[in-house]
Design an enzyme around this catalytic site. Structure first.
Site, PDB file in Angstrom:
ATOM      1  NE  ARG A 121      57.344 -11.951  13.646  1.00 15.02           N
ATOM      2  CZ  ARG A 121      58.066 -11.526  14.679  1.00 15.02           C
ATOM      3  NH1 ARG A 121      57.576 -11.571  15.899  1.00 15.02           N
ATOM      4  NH2 ARG A 121      59.266 -11.052  14.473  1.00 15.02           N
ATOM      5  CE  LYS A 143      40.422 -13.503  -2.234  1.00 10.81           C
ATOM      6  NZ  LYS A 143      40.460 -13.073  -3.632  1.00 10.81           N
ATOM      7  CD  GLU A 185      31.036  -8.691  -6.150  1.00 11.78           C
ATOM      8  OE1 GLU A 185      31.041  -9.881  -6.523  1.00 11.78           O
ATOM      9  OE2 GLU A 185      31.909  -7.860  -6.493  1.00 11.78           O
ATOM     10  CE  LYS A 228      34.146 -14.327  -0.357  1.00  9.93           C
ATOM     11  NZ  LYS A 228      34.804 -13.069  -0.568  1.00  9.93           N
ATOM     12  CD  GLU A 238      41.478 -16.416  -5.024  1.00 12.15           C
ATOM     13  OE1 GLU A 238      42.434 -15.831  -4.508  1.00 12.15           O
ATOM     14  OE2 GLU A 238      40.513 -15.840  -5.534  1.00 12.15           O
ATOM     15  NE  ARG A 242      38.279 -17.053  -1.567  1.00 13.98           N
ATOM     16  CZ  ARG A 242      38.772 -16.774  -0.372  1.00 13.98           C
ATOM     17  NH1 ARG A 242      39.339 -17.686   0.363  1.00 13.98           N
ATOM     18  NH2 ARG A 242      38.685 -15.544   0.113  1.00 13.98           N
ATOM     19  CG  ASN A 246      37.681 -14.691  -9.837  1.00 21.97           C
ATOM     20  OD1 ASN A 246      37.540 -13.792  -9.017  1.00 21.97           O
ATOM     21  ND2 ASN A 246      38.716 -15.510  -9.828  1.00 21.97           N
ATOM     22  CG  HIS A 249      34.866 -10.477 -10.495  1.00 25.36           C
ATOM     23  ND1 HIS A 249      33.536 -10.821 -10.377  1.00 25.36           N
ATOM     24  CD2 HIS A 249      35.137  -9.704  -9.410  1.00 25.36           C
ATOM     25  CE1 HIS A 249      33.041 -10.284  -9.270  1.00 25.36           C
ATOM     26  NE2 HIS A 249      33.993  -9.608  -8.666  1.00 25.36           N
ATOM     27  CG  HIS A 253      39.063  -7.593 -12.063  1.00 25.42           C
ATOM     28  ND1 HIS A 253      39.326  -8.878 -11.633  1.00 25.42           N
ATOM     29  CD2 HIS A 253      38.572  -6.940 -10.994  1.00 25.42           C
ATOM     30  CE1 HIS A 253      38.987  -8.985 -10.356  1.00 25.42           C
ATOM     31  NE2 HIS A 253      38.517  -7.836  -9.943  1.00 25.42           N
ATOM     32  CG  HIS A 265      34.321  -4.362  -7.852  1.00 28.86           C
ATOM     33  ND1 HIS A 265      35.324  -4.910  -8.617  1.00 28.86           N
ATOM     34  CD2 HIS A 265      33.691  -5.403  -7.245  1.00 28.86           C
ATOM     35  CE1 HIS A 265      35.303  -6.215  -8.470  1.00 28.86           C
ATOM     36  NE2 HIS A 265      34.323  -6.549  -7.649  1.00 28.86           N
TER      37      HIS A 265
HETATM   38  N1  LIG Z   1      38.791  -8.995   0.833  1.00 28.11           N
HETATM   39  C1  LIG Z   1      37.957  -9.404  -0.093  1.00 28.11           C
HETATM   40  O1  LIG Z   1      37.696 -10.602  -0.223  1.00 28.11           O
HETATM   41  C2  LIG Z   1      37.301  -8.404  -0.981  1.00 28.11           C
HETATM   42  C3  LIG Z   1      36.237  -8.794  -1.803  1.00 28.11           C
HETATM   43  C4  LIG Z   1      35.623  -7.832  -2.576  1.00 28.11           C
HETATM   44  C5  LIG Z   1      36.074  -6.523  -2.562  1.00 28.11           C
HETATM   45  N2  LIG Z   1      37.120  -6.175  -1.762  1.00 28.11           N
HETATM   46  C6  LIG Z   1      37.609  -4.794  -1.703  1.00 28.11           C
HETATM   47  O2  LIG Z   1      36.577  -3.981  -1.192  1.00 28.11           O
HETATM   48  C7  LIG Z   1      36.774  -2.647  -1.659  1.00 28.11           C
HETATM   49  C8  LIG Z   1      35.450  -2.055  -2.052  1.00 28.11           C
HETATM   50  O3  LIG Z   1      34.609  -2.035  -0.938  1.00 28.11           O
HETATM   51  P1  LIG Z   1      33.310  -1.118  -0.868  1.00 28.11           P
HETATM   52  O4  LIG Z   1      32.547  -1.255  -2.112  1.00 28.11           O
HETATM   53  O5  LIG Z   1      32.655  -1.422   0.412  1.00 28.11           O
HETATM   54  O6  LIG Z   1      33.924   0.357  -0.932  1.00 28.11           O
HETATM   55  P2  LIG Z   1      34.348   1.431   0.177  1.00 28.11           P
HETATM   56  O7  LIG Z   1      34.909   0.790   1.363  1.00 28.11           O
HETATM   57  O8  LIG Z   1      35.186   2.423  -0.542  1.00 28.11           O
HETATM   58  O9  LIG Z   1      32.957   2.109   0.550  1.00 28.11           O
HETATM   59  C9  LIG Z   1      32.244   2.830  -0.436  1.00 28.11           C
HETATM   60  C10 LIG Z   1      31.916   4.252   0.010  1.00 28.11           C
HETATM   61  O10 LIG Z   1      30.809   4.219   0.908  1.00 28.11           O
HETATM   62  C11 LIG Z   1      31.139   4.909   2.121  1.00 28.11           C
HETATM   63  N3  LIG Z   1      30.350   4.211   3.155  1.00 28.11           N
HETATM   64  C12 LIG Z   1      30.595   2.977   3.656  1.00 28.11           C
HETATM   65  N4  LIG Z   1      29.585   2.581   4.435  1.00 28.11           N
HETATM   66  C13 LIG Z   1      28.698   3.601   4.466  1.00 28.11           C
HETATM   67  C14 LIG Z   1      27.426   3.774   5.089  1.00 28.11           C
HETATM   68  N5  LIG Z   1      26.845   2.802   5.788  1.00 28.11           N
HETATM   69  N6  LIG Z   1      26.794   4.948   4.913  1.00 28.11           N
HETATM   70  C15 LIG Z   1      27.356   5.932   4.143  1.00 28.11           C
HETATM   71  N7  LIG Z   1      28.527   5.805   3.502  1.00 28.11           N
HETATM   72  C16 LIG Z   1      29.183   4.650   3.661  1.00 28.11           C
HETATM   73  C17 LIG Z   1      32.626   4.814   2.220  1.00 28.11           C
HETATM   74  O11 LIG Z   1      33.167   5.853   2.998  1.00 28.11           O
HETATM   75  C18 LIG Z   1      33.042   4.939   0.764  1.00 28.11           C
HETATM   76  O12 LIG Z   1      33.051   6.295   0.381  1.00 28.11           O
HETATM   77  C19 LIG Z   1      37.784  -2.726  -2.784  1.00 28.11           C
HETATM   78  O13 LIG Z   1      38.998  -2.182  -2.357  1.00 28.11           O
HETATM   79  C20 LIG Z   1      37.925  -4.212  -3.041  1.00 28.11           C
HETATM   80  O14 LIG Z   1      39.228  -4.566  -3.476  1.00 28.11           O
HETATM   81  C21 LIG Z   1      37.731  -7.096  -0.978  1.00 28.11           C
HETATM   82 ZN   LIG Z   2      33.779  -8.429  -6.937  1.00 30.86          ZN
END
Ligand SMILES: NC(=O)c1ccc[n+]([C@@H]2O[C@H](COP(=O)([O-])OP(=O)(O)OC[C@H]3O[C@@H](n4cnc5c(N)ncnc54)[C@H](O)[C@@H]3O)[C@@H](O)[C@H]2O)c1
Ligand SMILES: [Zn+2]
Length: 360
Positions: A121, A143, A185, A228, A238, A242, A246, A249, A253, A265
């Protein structure tokens, strides 16, 4: 080195931004936890660059480390992957005080956070983001979650980290396309909240895209975490402001979904910001000269501003099924100048369509 504090009603934590944080993580994490064991979750593209360094640094501080390496990619952001985290950690008699560390991009951060929210938990959670998107966006705000066959991020929980450690050196190995996706972003943050930041980014963008100046990258990450954090602090769950995050977005999206998630993205958000600025100008909210500045900065960041080939109807359908649709109305975040946005839920459908068509 800088630390940005995120102050929330039930949790406060620091976001440390520094070169070499992965090498020095053991000491930093030892100050946060006196416990014997930590879990590290990462993916198979990040692991070869940084996992050994992190584990060695933790072991030097007498942590017993259990690492879990998941396959990289959004398609693996599933309950099954979270199940693997459970399967690999729980046999080690996990206790409620043993922290979980996410080493990777937003996919790893979201899944590890969700696992940390649910194991016993709730166990402490530390973010070590390695993508620009994860540093400036995903790792701040609490999140967490996974995708479901019916849609993205439909299963999850709010679970704030106890610390975020962003090592900007990690950005050197990030594929350029992923780096630029994160820049979308950053541009978004300045358009919604900081005109001075936008002016600065116009001056530094050409050097930033080279990905090799730790000083400049540190400033970029710190500045964006501050924006942020301040938005999240004012609206942790949210309910209101917040939604400004978007910007770009609603269209973004829709484009992302219509592309079958083939576009990144940030690329979709880039096009989404162009479309939102277009609507803002058509509505008489935004000066066309400001719209042109935003479009030009997006282009200089190496992101798309036109060239869309997806069918407009597919994008409109996907926009209509977004989980943020309220009472059947699409809500658009529109700038009325660089550095400020307002929310409009009465944008005429024809204007939405025209803004998409203009991306071709
Ligand atoms: N929680 C939140 O508030 C929030 C906000 C925005 C996005 N997200 C989520 O984040 C995700 C996208 O994240 P992302 O863009 O980081 O994608 P990701 O985690 O898929 O990373 C992108 C790629 O880069 C590679 N990688 C990562 N760091 C590296 C490094 N330093 N060197 C070489 N390769 C590297 C990863 O293995 C992957 O193939 C989505 O699922 C999205 O929904 C969450
Ligand atoms: Zn985004």
């Amino acid at each position: 080195m800088s630390i940005v504090m995120v102050k929330l009603p039930d949790a406060s934590y620091g976001v440390s931004v520094r070169s070499g944080l992965i090498r020095g993580a053991g000491q930093v994490i030892r100050e946060l936890s006196t416990r014997a064991r930590v879990g590290v979750v990462t993916d198979d593209r990040v692991a070869p660059h940084f996992l050994d360094t992190l584990v060695a640094s933790l072991r030097a501080e007498k942590f017993d480390v259990v690492s879990v390496v998941l396959p990289s990619g959004e398609e693996h952001k599933t309950l099954a992957s979270v199940g693997r985290i459970f399967d690999e950690l729980l046999p080690h008699k996990w206790e409620r005080t043993f922290p979980l560390i996410a080493l990777g991009g937003g996919v790893i951060g979201d899944m590890t956070g969700f696992a940390a929210a649910s194991i016993l938990r709730g166990v402490p959670f530390i973010q070590m983001p390695t993508t620009l998107l994860a540093m400036v966006d995903a790792s701040v705000g609490g999140k967490t979650g996974v995708n479901h066959a019916t849609g993205k991020n439909l299963i999850g929980a709010f679970h704030q980290p106890i610390a975020v450690l962003a090592d900007v050196e990690a950005l050197r190995t990030l594929p350029p396309r992923e780096f630029r996706s994160g820049l979308a972003e950053c541009i978004k943050h300045d358009v919604i909240a900081d005109a001075d930041g936008f002016n600065r980014l116009e001056k530094t963008i050409d050097a930033i895209v080279k990905q090799d100046d730790p000083e400049l990258l540190g400033q970029l990450v710190t500045h964006n975490v501050m924006i942020k954090a301040s938005v999240v602090e004012r609206d942790p769950f949210e309910h209101g402001i917040r939604a400004h995050l978007n910007f770009g977005h609603t269209f973004g999206h829709g484009i992302e979904k219509a592309s079958g998630y083939q576009m990144l993205h940030g690329e979709c958000v880039a096009l989404g910001m162009v479309a939102a600025c277009d609507v803002a100008v058509r509505r008489g909210l935004l000066a066309d000269s400001s719209r042109r500045r935003v479009v030009e900065l997006i282009a200089r960041a190496g992101l798309p501003t036109k060239g869309l080939t997806l069918p407009t109807d597919a994008i409109l359908d996907a926009m209509g099924s977004d989980k943020k649709v309220r009472d059947g109305k699409l809500r658009f975040v529109l700038p009325d100048r660089i550095g400020n946005v307002i929310i409009k839920s009465d944008v005429e459908p024809s204007m939405v369509r025209d803004a998409i068509e203009a991306l071709r």
